[in-house]
Design a protein around this motif. Sequence first.
Motif: not given
Length: 295
Positions: A72-76, A78-80, A205-207
């Motif tokens: 779930x954290x990986x998916x979040x 990627x979304x961010x 930066x986002x990742x």
Amino acid sequence: MKRVKKISLGTTICAVIMILITLVMIVPLLNILAKSISHPDMVSKLKGYNILPKGFSMVNYQVIMNNPIVLRSIFNSLVVTVGGVAINIILTASAAYVLTRPNLVGKKLFMYFFIIMMIFEPGLVQEYLLMKDIHLLDNLLSMVLYKSVNVYYLIILMRFMEEVPISLVEAAGIDGAGHVKILFKIIIPLCKVPLLTVGMFYAVFRWNEFFKSSIFLTSKNNTVLQVLLRQFVVNSDSEVIVGAANILANNHIAQLDNGSLKAATIVVAVIPILLLYPIILKYYTSGVLSGGVKE
């Protein structure tokens, strides 16, 4: 007979220095990868300079991928990253286009404002209260909208857009094109290389952002991978990665080495952003104004 090109002493010294710097960066990464795929019983034999695994086992990755919170954290993340970079590029490119128009009224005033905002950023308390007032706490949208425009990257894009021949813009205006069409049909295609470069900076930066994510996102369903990585690697909270479900489902869990499991978690967090570099780098060889009017 072809003449053999002599290599100067300065070139040799620079090459040796670059090789050493490359080794300093690559060896730790290869060592972490080796730890992550080594057999748990043999990880202790790996030293800091070893880049070859001792034995082979994928049990660390099995444990990580069997944890629904990690997935779930990986998916979040990627979304961010994807959503945030899209907003970053659109807003930064639009602002750079407007600020590079020669007939813009109050251009200096806008630039002073942006530079002041770059130097004096709002504090953490103000940002938290803002997210609370607009009801975005514990919402992924808060991290997608966070840092929508970086003033430093905005100035970089402005310098490139100023190099676009004004005759192209004037010709498009005579043909009836508006500012939106000029931006997306002329300016952005001609500034593809700097846009991709800035987009890569935004993506990194986002990742990698974890501090604001740990404050704005409080529930496990909305957490991002970097927050889990910090809790496990820095705070040594093994329950974050090795949950009760994993312990019951995996018979080898007792044999796991904590160091190798941390290494596998780091690899999972690093690989997506590393895969982005080869995709972006192939555009660097193309000219910024390829096919444009030469003045």
